[in-house]
Design an enzyme around this catalytic site. Structure first.
Site, PDB file in Angstrom:
ATOM      1  N   ARG A 110      -7.803   2.089  -0.632  1.00 56.67           N
ATOM      2  CA  ARG A 110      -6.895   2.063   0.509  1.00 56.67           C
ATOM      3  C   ARG A 110      -6.350   0.650   0.752  1.00 56.67           C
ATOM      4  O   ARG A 110      -5.148   0.466   1.009  1.00 56.67           O
ATOM      5  CB  ARG A 110      -7.616   2.584   1.755  1.00 56.67           C
ATOM      6  N   ILE A 149     -18.287   7.688   0.228  1.00 57.44           N
ATOM      7  CA  ILE A 149     -16.839   7.745   0.353  1.00 57.44           C
ATOM      8  C   ILE A 149     -16.525   7.962   1.830  1.00 57.44           C
ATOM      9  O   ILE A 149     -17.354   8.450   2.587  1.00 57.44           O
ATOM     10  CB  ILE A 149     -16.207   8.845  -0.524  1.00 57.44           C
ATOM     11  N   ASP A 150     -15.325   7.593   2.232  1.00 55.01           N
ATOM     12  CA  ASP A 150     -14.965   7.631   3.647  1.00 55.01           C
ATOM     13  C   ASP A 150     -14.925   9.055   4.186  1.00 55.01           C
ATOM     14  O   ASP A 150     -14.791  10.025   3.435  1.00 55.01           O
ATOM     15  CB  ASP A 150     -13.593   6.975   3.858  1.00 55.01           C
ATOM     16  N   LYS A 151     -14.991   9.158   5.502  1.00 57.43           N
ATOM     17  CA  LYS A 151     -15.023  10.456   6.178  1.00 57.43           C
ATOM     18  C   LYS A 151     -13.891  11.371   5.718  1.00 57.43           C
ATOM     19  O   LYS A 151     -14.119  12.548   5.403  1.00 57.43           O
ATOM     20  CB  LYS A 151     -14.949  10.249   7.698  1.00 57.43           C
ATOM     21  N   THR A 173     -12.013  11.120   3.039  1.00 61.93           N
ATOM     22  CA  THR A 173     -11.860  11.216   1.589  1.00 61.93           C
ATOM     23  C   THR A 173     -12.775  12.328   1.091  1.00 61.93           C
ATOM     24  O   THR A 173     -13.949  12.372   1.446  1.00 61.93           O
ATOM     25  CB  THR A 173     -12.246   9.889   0.903  1.00 61.93           C
TER      26      THR A 173
END
Length: 304
Positions: free
Chosen positions: A238, A137-139, A141
């Site tokens: 997103r 998962i993104d930084k 998130t």
């Protein structure tokens, strides 16, 4: 060496260069960017700059980062929030702001560094940079990730992702008031030709991407939603929420600049379920919203 090139538009005019680069590339923390600048790895219009340089419209930025070697990735003691662990798998709740795995020029402070200190056994299928990492998962998130502690578990979990049998539900705050209580976004996602660090909905050279959403609450100018992934493309939620006209609050890459007071997108991977690779039993975990996310919801409820 890897080179990254960016052009500054009106969105980031007047902002510090270290902040701009950490927003443009989800894998870089602001402290990492500051280190790259000090090492002379960041050129603006062909010249070195200081960390407090203010970006101007039209600036061409080139970032050169060194390749990551095995010796660069070291275990780091961290207070990881482990939800489940046995000899095969581990489920961890990643905090907002933490990068999942090392990348060129960024070998410390990641979840992988912490996992390496926590346990000696991690699957080696993804190599030295991503030991044990099955998905990410993104930084900015927060939320749950499953980690493989051996190759058998890794192969099983990856196949479950391919077969779309893993349950992944996210909570998010989106700009605008979504009129429908439920919906499905079926739109292919590929890399943006104009910005290689961004994804977009395109038909050419794209991959199938499906997101299901359910409205949890509506506010004056925002909507609180639950998104369930059927596929797992880069930045999928997103990109899809932007595509239907309701970008996530705080999203520096895909959302509007005028947004809620939050660093990064309001997105939390709150529920994760999968079939255990060895026992073949379905197991499911749920992580509560981070405090800053709860504060945003309370603010929106009180502002209605």
């Amino acid at each position: 060496m890897d080179n990254y090139t960016y052009s500054i538009d009106e969105t980031h005019k007047g902002e510090r260069i270290d902040k701009v680069l950490s927003l443009l590339n989800d894998e870089w923390s602001r402290s990492q960017v500051q280190l790259l600048i000090k090492e002379g790895a960041v050129l603006v219009n062909g010249s070195k700059v200081k960390t407090n340089y203010k970006a101007s419209t039209g600036d061409e930025i080139v970032v050169t980062v060194p390749e990551l070697s095995e010796l660069d990735v070291v275990p780091e003691e961290m207070n990881l929030e482990i939800y489940y662990e046995d000899a095969d798998v581990l489920v961890v709740n990643k905090p907002r702001g933490m990068v999942v795995h090392p990348a060129p020029g960024h070998s410390t402070g990641t979840l992988v560094n912490g996992l390496m200190a926590h346990c000696k056994d991690l699957s080696g299928i993804n190599g030295v940079m991503r030991p044990g990492i099955v998905h990410r998962i993104d930084k900015d998130t927060s939320g749950l990730l499953m980690v493989a502690k051996n190759d058998m578990a890794h192969e099983s979990l990856v196949q479950q992702l391919v077969d779309k049998t893993v349950t992944r539900k996210y909570q998010a705050i989106a700009h605008g008031v979504i009129p429908h209580d439920y919906g499905t976004i079926d739109a292919p996602i590929g890399r943006d030709k104009k910005d290689r660090q961004s994804m977009t909905v395109i038909d050419e050279n794209s991959k199938t991407a499906v997101t299901h959403f359910k409205v949890l609450d509506r506010f004056k100018n925002y909507t609180y939603v639950e998104c369930q992934l059927e596929t797992g493309r880069t930045h999928q939620i997103r990109v899809h929420m932007k595509y239907i006209g309701f970008p996530l609050a705080g999203d520096p890459k895909y959302g509007p600049r005028k947004t809620l007071a939050i660093e990064g997108q309001a997105l939390h991977a709150g529920l994760l379920g999968f079939i255990h690779p060895r026992t073949k039993e379905y197991i499911e975990f749920e992580a509560p919203l981070p405090s800053e996310f709860e504060h945003l919801l309370n603010y929106l409820r009180n502002s209605n």
